[in-house]
Write an enzyme that holds these catalytic residues in place. Structure first.
Site, PDB file in Angstrom:
ATOM      1  N   ASP A 236       0.681  -1.211   0.010  1.00  0.00           N
ATOM      2  CA  ASP A 236      -0.037  -0.050   0.015  1.00  0.00           C
ATOM      3  C   ASP A 236       0.950   1.372  -0.029  1.00  0.00           C
ATOM      4  O   ASP A 236       1.727   1.447   0.550  1.00  0.00           O
ATOM      5  CB  ASP A 236      -0.810   0.211   1.225  1.00  0.00           C
ATOM      6  CG  ASP A 236      -1.997  -1.052   1.356  1.00  0.00           C
ATOM      7  OD1 ASP A 236      -1.330  -2.167   0.892  1.00  0.00           O
ATOM      8  OD2 ASP A 236      -2.849  -0.963   2.125  1.00  0.00           O
ATOM      9  N   HIS A 238      -1.306   4.414  -0.577  1.00  0.00           N
ATOM     10  CA  HIS A 238      -2.133   5.264   0.010  1.00  0.00           C
ATOM     11  C   HIS A 238      -1.909   6.730  -0.200  1.00  0.00           C
ATOM     12  O   HIS A 238      -1.816   7.539   1.022  1.00  0.00           O
ATOM     13  CB  HIS A 238      -2.489   5.017   1.484  1.00  0.00           C
ATOM     14  CG  HIS A 238      -3.464   3.889   1.657  1.00  0.00           C
ATOM     15  ND1 HIS A 238      -4.703   3.806   1.133  1.00  0.00           N
ATOM     16  CD2 HIS A 238      -3.232   2.599   2.195  1.00  0.00           C
ATOM     17  CE1 HIS A 238      -5.335   2.799   1.467  1.00  0.00           C
ATOM     18  NE2 HIS A 238      -4.650   2.068   2.266  1.00  0.00           N
ATOM     19  N   ASP A 265      -4.360  -0.302  -3.317  1.00  0.00           N
ATOM     20  CA  ASP A 265      -4.320   0.686  -2.440  1.00  0.00           C
ATOM     21  C   ASP A 265      -3.440   1.701  -2.798  1.00  0.00           C
ATOM     22  O   ASP A 265      -2.521   2.197  -1.640  1.00  0.00           O
ATOM     23  CB  ASP A 265      -4.050   0.428  -1.097  1.00  0.00           C
ATOM     24  CG  ASP A 265      -5.447  -0.509  -0.506  1.00  0.00           C
ATOM     25  OD1 ASP A 265      -6.676  -0.689  -1.392  1.00  0.00           O
ATOM     26  OD2 ASP A 265      -5.623  -0.616   0.648  1.00  0.00           O
ATOM     27  N   ASP A 268      -6.293   7.223  -1.547  1.00  0.00           N
ATOM     28  CA  ASP A 268      -7.148   7.428  -0.222  1.00  0.00           C
ATOM     29  C   ASP A 268      -6.381   7.575   0.743  1.00  0.00           C
ATOM     30  O   ASP A 268      -5.178   7.142   0.906  1.00  0.00           O
ATOM     31  CB  ASP A 268      -8.114   6.109   0.014  1.00  0.00           C
ATOM     32  CG  ASP A 268      -9.387   6.246  -0.826  1.00  0.00           C
ATOM     33  OD1 ASP A 268      -9.770   7.099  -1.282  1.00  0.00           O
ATOM     34  OD2 ASP A 268      -9.989   5.072  -1.103  1.00  0.00           O
ATOM     35  N   ARG A 269      -6.781   8.336   1.740  1.00  0.00           N
ATOM     36  CA  ARG A 269      -6.172   8.620   2.877  1.00  0.00           C
ATOM     37  C   ARG A 269      -5.077   9.738   2.855  1.00  0.00           C
ATOM     38  O   ARG A 269      -5.179  10.697   3.389  1.00  0.00           O
ATOM     39  CB  ARG A 269      -5.790   7.548   3.588  1.00  0.00           C
ATOM     40  CG  ARG A 269      -6.800   6.502   4.083  1.00  0.00           C
ATOM     41  CD  ARG A 269      -6.476   5.326   5.188  1.00  0.00           C
ATOM     42  NE  ARG A 269      -7.561   4.462   5.626  1.00  0.00           N
ATOM     43  CZ  ARG A 269      -8.378   4.939   6.559  1.00  0.00           C
ATOM     44  NH1 ARG A 269      -8.116   5.871   7.365  1.00  0.00           N
ATOM     45  NH2 ARG A 269      -9.247   3.836   6.653  1.00  0.00           N
ATOM     46  N   ASN A 297      -8.484  -3.053  -2.273  1.00  0.00           N
ATOM     47  CA  ASN A 297      -9.929  -2.488  -1.922  1.00  0.00           C
ATOM     48  C   ASN A 297     -10.303  -1.262  -2.091  1.00  0.00           C
ATOM     49  O   ASN A 297     -11.230  -0.746  -2.289  1.00  0.00           O
ATOM     50  CB  ASN A 297     -10.363  -3.180  -0.417  1.00  0.00           C
ATOM     51  CG  ASN A 297      -9.459  -2.669   0.513  1.00  0.00           C
ATOM     52  OD1 ASN A 297      -8.146  -2.742   0.350  1.00  0.00           O
ATOM     53  ND2 ASN A 297     -10.078  -1.892   1.518  1.00  0.00           N
ATOM     54  N   HIS A 298      -9.142  -0.491  -2.070  1.00  0.00           N
ATOM     55  CA  HIS A 298      -9.521   1.160  -2.335  1.00  0.00           C
ATOM     56  C   HIS A 298      -9.310   1.613  -3.606  1.00  0.00           C
ATOM     57  O   HIS A 298      -9.654   2.523  -3.787  1.00  0.00           O
ATOM     58  CB  HIS A 298      -8.337   1.796  -1.445  1.00  0.00           C
ATOM     59  CG  HIS A 298      -8.511   1.985   0.062  1.00  0.00           C
ATOM     60  ND1 HIS A 298      -9.409   2.953   0.814  1.00  0.00           N
ATOM     61  CD2 HIS A 298      -8.444   1.169   1.162  1.00  0.00           C
ATOM     62  CE1 HIS A 298      -9.565   3.009   2.076  1.00  0.00           C
ATOM     63  NE2 HIS A 298      -9.147   1.872   2.327  1.00  0.00           N
ATOM     64  N   HIS A 346      -3.762  -8.351  -3.295  1.00  0.00           N
ATOM     65  CA  HIS A 346      -3.773  -7.434  -2.161  1.00  0.00           C
ATOM     66  C   HIS A 346      -4.026  -7.817  -0.931  1.00  0.00           C
ATOM     67  O   HIS A 346      -3.634  -7.593   0.053  1.00  0.00           O
ATOM     68  CB  HIS A 346      -4.936  -6.207  -2.615  1.00  0.00           C
ATOM     69  CG  HIS A 346      -4.770  -4.931  -1.658  1.00  0.00           C
ATOM     70  ND1 HIS A 346      -3.758  -4.402  -1.394  1.00  0.00           N
ATOM     71  CD2 HIS A 346      -5.838  -5.023  -0.900  1.00  0.00           C
ATOM     72  CE1 HIS A 346      -4.258  -3.475  -0.470  1.00  0.00           C
ATOM     73  NE2 HIS A 346      -5.385  -3.870  -0.131  1.00  0.00           N
ATOM     74  N   ARG A 395     -12.888  -6.763   9.725  1.00  0.00           N
ATOM     75  CA  ARG A 395     -13.216  -5.826   8.983  1.00  0.00           C
ATOM     76  C   ARG A 395     -14.466  -5.557   8.648  1.00  0.00           C
ATOM     77  O   ARG A 395     -14.979  -4.533   8.375  1.00  0.00           O
ATOM     78  CB  ARG A 395     -12.373  -5.818   7.689  1.00  0.00           C
ATOM     79  CG  ARG A 395     -10.688  -5.903   7.824  1.00  0.00           C
ATOM     80  CD  ARG A 395     -10.167  -5.859   6.325  1.00  0.00           C
ATOM     81  NE  ARG A 395      -8.826  -5.976   6.600  1.00  0.00           N
ATOM     82  CZ  ARG A 395      -7.707  -4.598   6.583  1.00  0.00           C
ATOM     83  NH1 ARG A 395      -8.492  -3.625   6.421  1.00  0.00           N
ATOM     84  NH2 ARG A 395      -6.555  -5.067   6.534  1.00  0.00           N
ATOM     85  N   HIS A 422      -2.351  -4.677   2.440  1.00  0.00           N
ATOM     86  CA  HIS A 422      -3.809  -4.469   3.213  1.00  0.00           C
ATOM     87  C   HIS A 422      -3.664  -4.175   4.521  1.00  0.00           C
ATOM     88  O   HIS A 422      -4.630  -3.625   4.914  1.00  0.00           O
ATOM     89  CB  HIS A 422      -4.634  -5.882   2.748  1.00  0.00           C
ATOM     90  CG  HIS A 422      -6.157  -5.692   3.188  1.00  0.00           C
ATOM     91  ND1 HIS A 422      -6.789  -4.575   2.715  1.00  0.00           N
ATOM     92  CD2 HIS A 422      -7.022  -6.570   3.580  1.00  0.00           C
ATOM     93  CE1 HIS A 422      -8.157  -4.915   3.064  1.00  0.00           C
ATOM     94  NE2 HIS A 422      -8.076  -6.127   3.430  1.00  0.00           N
TER      95      HIS A 422
END
Length: 492
Positions: A236, A238, A265, A268-269, A297-298, A346, A395, A422
């Site tokens: 990730d 991110h 990923d 995001d964030r 997943n993002h 992922h 989750r 992840h």
């Protein structure tokens, strides 16, 4: 003393539980959320009748993105004390994170009735109501038969580069067409480093060319790593662009002789998600063999709407570009197999009895938003666990799979190692399941608060043994993480 489920809770046990809870609170304050979860768990073991312990543990679970576990803990707190406002608050937070907006609104309303003067709660309720209205509106106006592609509506020739533009310009070939070159990619990165943009004409060409290269791939891609060569796998990122540059500084720029796999990923964030994804796409457009991208997943509408990427794209490229990125993400493969021995995905391996082998994964129809269950969902969402077998994920989406599941999957498919991402890891990586499952995470000091290292893996073709490099977070401009996130998460 009190009796709880047949056990006796003495005053001494209550005092000890309270002391442990205070220690867990201190861990939480220092952002050591896993240690906080452990502390609250010990307190619950001593005094399971105290709703505060369950609610506090729910909050810690939220911080480490274990939303399913947070919902369970908050629900238990509500069962113990139906008038405990914070428990509804925590359950609403977790449900919002999973895009369960109807349930989130219901819980925030319960909390607001119990604590009507909390301004933060009112803001969160308004945000959840707004998202619920958006989802209902989109469902009402959706036209299932409309298959118009936003990417197909782009006509590059209609996007003119003004004479006043003074940023990087693509070279033209003999036919007078712009082409993505290595030199342009490097110049683009320099612009991004200085928080400047490139022209929309060139951004769109990068996106279109990368999309064409991605969509022609199967859902599971085989990549050879011949002897005398190597490949690097990153986890990730991110939206942490300056940490992405650190990876290239330490390990070299992507090229045919220095290829990378980035394991989902990307966005995001972090508040430089646009720069991260455009850099990776530019390398893919320049030389498809130097950059391999796995969907995380993002890379999905539900996550991007909440966690910042759509807000960032809207500011940096315009509202109309959101659908373009959504389509692009749907084209990304779900997994890679390196030199027929190492699987890169992922989340984790699918756990079902059917549709789990490599041949089936290659054929999955991935060009869609991720479903809530099934092999595609599990590739993006699953996590390893220490216990054997399969359990519902903390989750709230996907499953947790044990060492027996990993070993069986590898053996059945002729593989030697599972590499997944992840999850934040303090060291940037973690070996589990007797060394057969490796987690790699490449976003150090995640969200500017977790204090973890980042890491990447280098495999040499001769033996495909993982070699890890750790690195610390790099300084970045004063733009806070989650700046572009949905109002609720932007406050976190």
């Amino acid at each position: 003393m009190e009796h709880q489920n047949g056990s006796i809770v003495t005053e001494g046990m209550k005092e000890e539980a309270e002391s442990i809870k205070n220690e867990a609170n201190a861990y939480f304050k220092e952002k050591h959320y896993n240690e906080a979860v452990e502390g609250y768990t010990k307190a619950i073991g001593l005094d399971p009748s105290n709703p505060v312990y369950w609610s506090n543990r729910a909050f810690a679970h939220i911080r480490i993105e274990e939303y399913g576990a947070a919902i369970q803990d908050a629900t238990r707190a509500i069962e113990l004390d139906p008038k405990y406002a914070k428990a509804y608050y925590r359950r609403g937070d977790a449900q919002f994170a999973l895009s369960h907006f109807k349930d989130s609104v219901s819980n925030f309303r319960c909390a607001a009735r119990l604590n009507p003067r909390d301004p933060d709660l009112r803001r969160k309720l308004q945000e959840a109501e707004r998202e619920l209205k958006r989802v209902r509106f989109e469902a009402a106006v959706a036209l299932p038969e409309d298959t118009t592609s936003a990417l197909n509506t782009i006509v590059l020739e209609d996007i003119f580069v003004e004479e006043s533009y003074n940023g990087p310009v693509m070279e033209k070939n003999e036919a007078g067409e712009y082409v993505v070159t290595e030199a342009f990619v490097h110049e683009m990165i320099k612009e991004f480093r200085e928080q400047r943009k490139i022209h929309r004409r060139f951004s769109m060409q990068i996106i279109l060319e990368a999309y064409e290269r991605l969509r022609e791939l199967p859902s599971l891609v085989d990549v050879d790593v011949p002897e005398g060569t190597h490949i690097t796998v990153c986890g990730d990122t991110h939206g942490q662009f300056y940490d992405l540059l650190k990876i290239f500084e330490l390990n070299g720029m992507p090229s045919a002789s220095n290829p990378y796999v980035f394991n989902g990923d990307f966005v995001d964030r972090g508040s430089f998600s646009f720069e991260v994804i455009m850099t990776l796409l530019a390398f893919k457009a320049w030389d498809t063999n130097c950059m391999h991208l796995t969907r995380g997943n993002h890379e999905s509408k539900s996550m991007n709407t909440i966690y910042g990427f759509y807000g960032e794209v809207k500011e940096k490229m315009g509202q109309s570009s959101i659908e373009i990125f959504r389509e692009l993400f749907c084209a990304m493969p779900l997994a890679y197999v390196l030199r027929k021995t190492v699987m890169v995905v992922h989340g984790g391996v699918p756990t079902g009895d059917t549709g789990c082998d490599l041949a089936s994964l290659r054929k999955i129809d991935r060009v869609r938003e991720p479903p809530d269950a099934g092999p595609m969902c599990e590739c993006l969402w699953n996590d390893p666990q220490d216990e054997p077998g399969v359990s519902p994920s903390k989750r709230g989406v996907g499953y947790a799979f044990g060492p027996d599941v990993t070993k069986r999957y590898l053996q059945q498919n002729g593989l030697s190692l599972l590499v997944r991402s992840h999850e934040v890891k303090d060291a940037g990586y973690e070996l589990a399941h007797d060394g057969f499952c490796c987690t790699i995470f490449s976003a150090p000091n995640y969200c500017d608060q977790m204090g973890n290292k980042g890491a990447f893996i280098r495999f040499n073709g001769e033996d495909m043994v993982p070699h890890f490099t750790q690195f610390e977070a790099s300084p970045h401009p004063p733009v806070r993480a989650m700046k572009y996130a949905s109002g609720m998460f932007g406050m976190m």
